[in-house]
Design a protein around this motif. Structure first.
Motif, PDB file in Angstrom:
ATOM      1  N   THR A   1      94.213  -4.378  78.117  1.00  0.00           N
ATOM      2  CA  THR A   1      92.840  -4.668  77.713  1.00  0.00           C
ATOM      3  C   THR A   1      92.550  -6.119  78.057  1.00  0.00           C
ATOM      4  O   THR A   1      93.348  -7.012  77.761  1.00  0.00           O
ATOM      5  N   ILE A   2      91.418  -6.337  78.714  1.00  0.00           N
ATOM      6  CA  ILE A   2      91.053  -7.693  79.140  1.00  0.00           C
ATOM      7  C   ILE A   2      89.761  -8.169  78.495  1.00  0.00           C
ATOM      8  O   ILE A   2      89.288  -9.264  78.794  1.00  0.00           O
ATOM      9  N   ALA A   3      89.176  -7.360  77.603  1.00  0.00           N
ATOM     10  CA  ALA A   3      88.013  -7.808  76.836  1.00  0.00           C
ATOM     11  C   ALA A   3      88.419  -8.991  75.971  1.00  0.00           C
ATOM     12  O   ALA A   3      89.543  -9.052  75.469  1.00  0.00           O
ATOM     13  N   ALA A   4      87.497  -9.947  75.811  1.00  0.00           N
ATOM     14  CA  ALA A   4      87.701 -11.152  74.984  1.00  0.00           C
ATOM     15  C   ALA A   4      88.703 -12.130  75.596  1.00  0.00           C
ATOM     16  O   ALA A   4      89.035 -13.138  74.985  1.00  0.00           O
ATOM     17  N   MET A   5      89.149 -11.861  76.792  1.00  0.00           N
ATOM     18  CA  MET A   5      90.146 -12.721  77.439  1.00  0.00           C
ATOM     19  C   MET A   5      89.578 -14.110  77.704  1.00  0.00           C
ATOM     20  O   MET A   5      88.388 -14.263  77.986  1.00  0.00           O
ATOM     21  N   ASP A   6      90.416 -15.117  77.602  1.00  0.00           N
ATOM     22  CA  ASP A   6      89.995 -16.480  77.939  1.00  0.00           C
ATOM     23  C   ASP A   6      89.531 -16.504  79.396  1.00  0.00           C
ATOM     24  O   ASP A   6      90.280 -16.092  80.289  1.00  0.00           O
ATOM     25  N   PRO A   7      88.307 -16.959  79.679  1.00  0.00           N
ATOM     26  CA  PRO A   7      87.798 -16.913  81.050  1.00  0.00           C
ATOM     27  C   PRO A   7      88.596 -17.753  82.030  1.00  0.00           C
ATOM     28  O   PRO A   7      88.718 -17.409  83.212  1.00  0.00           O
ATOM     29  N   TYR A   8      89.162 -18.873  81.574  1.00  0.00           N
ATOM     30  CA  TYR A   8      89.964 -19.708  82.456  1.00  0.00           C
ATOM     31  C   TYR A   8      91.267 -19.007  82.830  1.00  0.00           C
ATOM     32  O   TYR A   8      91.724 -19.079  83.973  1.00  0.00           O
ATOM     33  N   VAL A   9      91.858 -18.328  81.865  1.00  0.00           N
ATOM     34  CA  VAL A   9      93.067 -17.560  82.145  1.00  0.00           C
ATOM     35  C   VAL A   9      92.752 -16.434  83.123  1.00  0.00           C
ATOM     36  O   VAL A   9      93.517 -16.173  84.064  1.00  0.00           O
ATOM     37  N   PHE A  10      91.615 -15.777  82.914  1.00  0.00           N
ATOM     38  CA  PHE A  10      91.229 -14.678  83.811  1.00  0.00           C
ATOM     39  C   PHE A  10      91.090 -15.172  85.251  1.00  0.00           C
ATOM     40  O   PHE A  10      91.635 -14.558  86.177  1.00  0.00           O
ATOM     41  N   VAL A  11      90.372 -16.254  85.436  1.00  0.00           N
ATOM     42  CA  VAL A  11      90.158 -16.785  86.792  1.00  0.00           C
ATOM     43  C   VAL A  11      91.487 -17.195  87.420  1.00  0.00           C
ATOM     44  O   VAL A  11      91.764 -16.874  88.584  1.00  0.00           O
ATOM     45  N   ASP A  12      92.332 -17.894  86.648  1.00  0.00           N
ATOM     46  CA  ASP A  12      93.629 -18.319  87.175  1.00  0.00           C
ATOM     47  C   ASP A  12      94.479 -17.121  87.594  1.00  0.00           C
ATOM     48  O   ASP A  12      95.160 -17.151  88.635  1.00  0.00           O
ATOM     49  N   MET A  13      94.457 -16.069  86.782  1.00  0.00           N
ATOM     50  CA  MET A  13      95.258 -14.887  87.099  1.00  0.00           C
ATOM     51  C   MET A  13      94.723 -14.185  88.339  1.00  0.00           C
ATOM     52  O   MET A  13      95.501 -13.727  89.196  1.00  0.00           O
ATOM     53  N   MET A  14      93.408 -14.096  88.479  1.00  0.00           N
ATOM     54  CA  MET A  14      92.830 -13.448  89.654  1.00  0.00           C
ATOM     55  C   MET A  14      93.176 -14.219  90.925  1.00  0.00           C
ATOM     56  O   MET A  14      93.500 -13.624  91.962  1.00  0.00           O
ATOM     57  N   ILE A  15      93.127 -15.535  90.850  1.00  0.00           N
ATOM     58  CA  ILE A  15      93.502 -16.359  92.001  1.00  0.00           C
ATOM     59  C   ILE A  15      94.984 -16.163  92.327  1.00  0.00           C
ATOM     60  O   ILE A  15      95.367 -16.029  93.504  1.00  0.00           O
ATOM     61  N   ALA A  16      95.812 -16.121  91.288  1.00  0.00           N
ATOM     62  CA  ALA A  16      97.252 -15.926  91.502  1.00  0.00           C
ATOM     63  C   ALA A  16      97.537 -14.571  92.137  1.00  0.00           C
ATOM     64  O   ALA A  16      98.400 -14.451  93.017  1.00  0.00           O
ATOM     65  N   PHE A  17      96.812 -13.543  91.687  1.00  0.00           N
ATOM     66  CA  PHE A  17      96.969 -12.223  92.305  1.00  0.00           C
ATOM     67  C   PHE A  17      96.550 -12.262  93.772  1.00  0.00           C
ATOM     68  O   PHE A  17      97.252 -11.767  94.648  1.00  0.00           O
ATOM     69  N   ALA A  18      95.380 -12.844  94.032  1.00  0.00           N
ATOM     70  CA  ALA A  18      94.839 -12.874  95.393  1.00  0.00           C
ATOM     71  C   ALA A  18      95.754 -13.632  96.345  1.00  0.00           C
ATOM     72  O   ALA A  18      95.896 -13.261  97.519  1.00  0.00           O
ATOM     73  N   GLU A  19      96.366 -14.711  95.854  1.00  0.00           N
ATOM     74  CA  GLU A  19      97.229 -15.540  96.702  1.00  0.00           C
ATOM     75  C   GLU A  19      98.691 -15.103  96.644  1.00  0.00           C
ATOM     76  O   GLU A  19      99.561 -15.770  97.206  1.00  0.00           O
ATOM     77  N   GLU A  20      98.940 -13.987  95.932  1.00  0.00           N
ATOM     78  CA  GLU A  20     100.279 -13.415  95.809  1.00  0.00           C
ATOM     79  C   GLU A  20     101.272 -14.363  95.149  1.00  0.00           C
ATOM     80  O   GLU A  20     102.476 -14.314  95.414  1.00  0.00           O
ATOM     81  N   ASP A  21     100.751 -15.224  94.275  1.00  0.00           N
ATOM     82  CA  ASP A  21     101.625 -16.076  93.473  1.00  0.00           C
ATOM     83  C   ASP A  21     102.134 -15.330  92.245  1.00  0.00           C
ATOM     84  O   ASP A  21     103.101 -15.764  91.607  1.00  0.00           O
ATOM     85  N   THR A  22     101.450 -14.235  91.890  1.00  0.00           N
ATOM     86  CA  THR A  22     101.858 -13.390  90.780  1.00  0.00           C
ATOM     87  C   THR A  22     102.086 -11.977  91.311  1.00  0.00           C
ATOM     88  O   THR A  22     101.254 -11.447  92.051  1.00  0.00           O
ATOM     89  N   TYR A  23     103.201 -11.400  90.928  1.00  0.00           N
ATOM     90  CA  TYR A  23     103.542 -10.048  91.367  1.00  0.00           C
ATOM     91  C   TYR A  23     102.512  -9.039  90.870  1.00  0.00           C
ATOM     92  O   TYR A  23     102.012  -9.132  89.754  1.00  0.00           O
ATOM     93  N   SER A  24     102.194  -8.068  91.707  1.00  0.00           N
ATOM     94  CA  SER A  24     101.311  -6.977  91.302  1.00  0.00           C
ATOM     95  C   SER A  24     101.562  -5.775  92.193  1.00  0.00           C
ATOM     96  O   SER A  24     102.179  -5.904  93.271  1.00  0.00           O
ATOM     97  N   THR A  25     101.091  -4.631  91.755  1.00  0.00           N
ATOM     98  CA  THR A  25     101.157  -3.435  92.586  1.00  0.00           C
ATOM     99  C   THR A  25      99.870  -3.286  93.392  1.00  0.00           C
ATOM    100  O   THR A  25      99.909  -3.166  94.613  1.00  0.00           O
ATOM    101  N   ILE A  26      98.726  -3.334  92.704  1.00  0.00           N
ATOM    102  CA  ILE A  26      97.443  -3.196  93.415  1.00  0.00           C
ATOM    103  C   ILE A  26      96.488  -4.359  93.161  1.00  0.00           C
ATOM    104  O   ILE A  26      95.521  -4.527  93.905  1.00  0.00           O
ATOM    105  N   MET A  27      96.759  -5.178  92.137  1.00  0.00           N
ATOM    106  CA  MET A  27      95.798  -6.223  91.780  1.00  0.00           C
ATOM    107  C   MET A  27      95.612  -7.256  92.885  1.00  0.00           C
ATOM    108  O   MET A  27      94.535  -7.838  93.020  1.00  0.00           O
ATOM    109  N   GLY A  28      96.635  -7.503  93.680  1.00  0.00           N
ATOM    110  CA  GLY A  28      96.485  -8.458  94.777  1.00  0.00           C
ATOM    111  C   GLY A  28      95.403  -8.020  95.743  1.00  0.00           C
ATOM    112  O   GLY A  28      94.534  -8.818  96.135  1.00  0.00           O
TER     113      GLY A  28
END
Length: 217
Positions: free
Chosen positions: A56-83
């Motif tokens: 669940t990502i409702a109420a998530m800190d917006p700064y954390v959300f943006v950082d995680m999305m950038i990390a997924f996009a740049e493959e700094d964080t492991y994912s199956t499909i989020m990258g």
């Protein structure tokens, strides 16, 4: 012949209108809700997941959300499909999504847990986790840079912990020290107790799990 010419002119005009409409749409940034609606298949309506594989990502800190999305996009964080998914949005769109999700009410997952482990998990959270994951790990609107653990799907939390421990995600140094100390003192079963505590923590009106007087070092 005249009829064919009229049809051709009509189709050509319609295509031109369509191209103009498309160009206008590209100039207009979609709303946060429109963007978040594309995530509902995995993360549920307005970010409240109905399946244990997705958090669940409702109420998530917006700064954390943006950082995680950038990390997924740049493959700094492991994912199956989020990258792949993250690369389909711009950073400005991440920000719109993060702000919209932040405004949504977090709904705790309805799931089973081992009640016998909950009290032990509460004590472990107080001792090892509360300084960073305050108020029992629930969303705290006035705090920044928080991760939601209370009421989160247990299978997701378990998978995230496995990613940290197996170096698929970057483990923050403070968290690593606390985790090592807990596992050394309490054993692997301490993780199951924490998971049970977070699964049981659905009272989002309470003041939290308590204070941790232990230092950070």
């Amino acid at each position: 012949m005249a009829k064919a010419t009229m049809i051709t002119a009509f189709v050509g005009g319609a295509l031109a209108l369509g191209l103009c409409a498309g160009a206008m749409a590209e100039d207009e940034l979609p709303t946060g809700k429109m963007l978040v609606d594309t995530c509902a298949g995995c993360h549920g309506t307005n970010g409240n997941s109905v399946g244990p594989a997705s958090p669940t990502i409702a109420a998530m800190d917006p700064y954390v959300f943006v950082d995680m999305m950038i990390a997924f996009a740049e493959e700094d964080t492991y994912s199956t499909i989020m990258g792949r998914i993250a690369r389909g949005y711009t950073e400005e769109e991440y920000e719109l999504m993060g702000e919209y999700l932040h405004s949504q009410q977090f709904q705790p997952a309805e799931q089973e847990f081992d009640q016998a482990l909950v009290d032990k998990g509460a004590g472990l959270h107080d001792k090892y986790c509360e300084k960073c994951h305050i108020e029992g790990g629930k969303p705290v609107p006035d705090e920044e840079d928080y991760y939601i653990l209370a009421g989160q799907w247990t299978p997701y939390v378990e998978n995230a912990m496995s990613d940290f421990r197996e170096d698929r995600r970057i483990l923050p140094k403070k968290m690593g020290r606390k985790l090592d100390r807990m596992l050394e003192a309490e054993g692997e079963e301490s993780l199951a107790a924490l998971y049970a505590f977070y699964a049981a923590y659905t009272d989002f009106e309470s003041s939290g799990a308590g204070d941790d007087d232990e230092d950070d070092e």
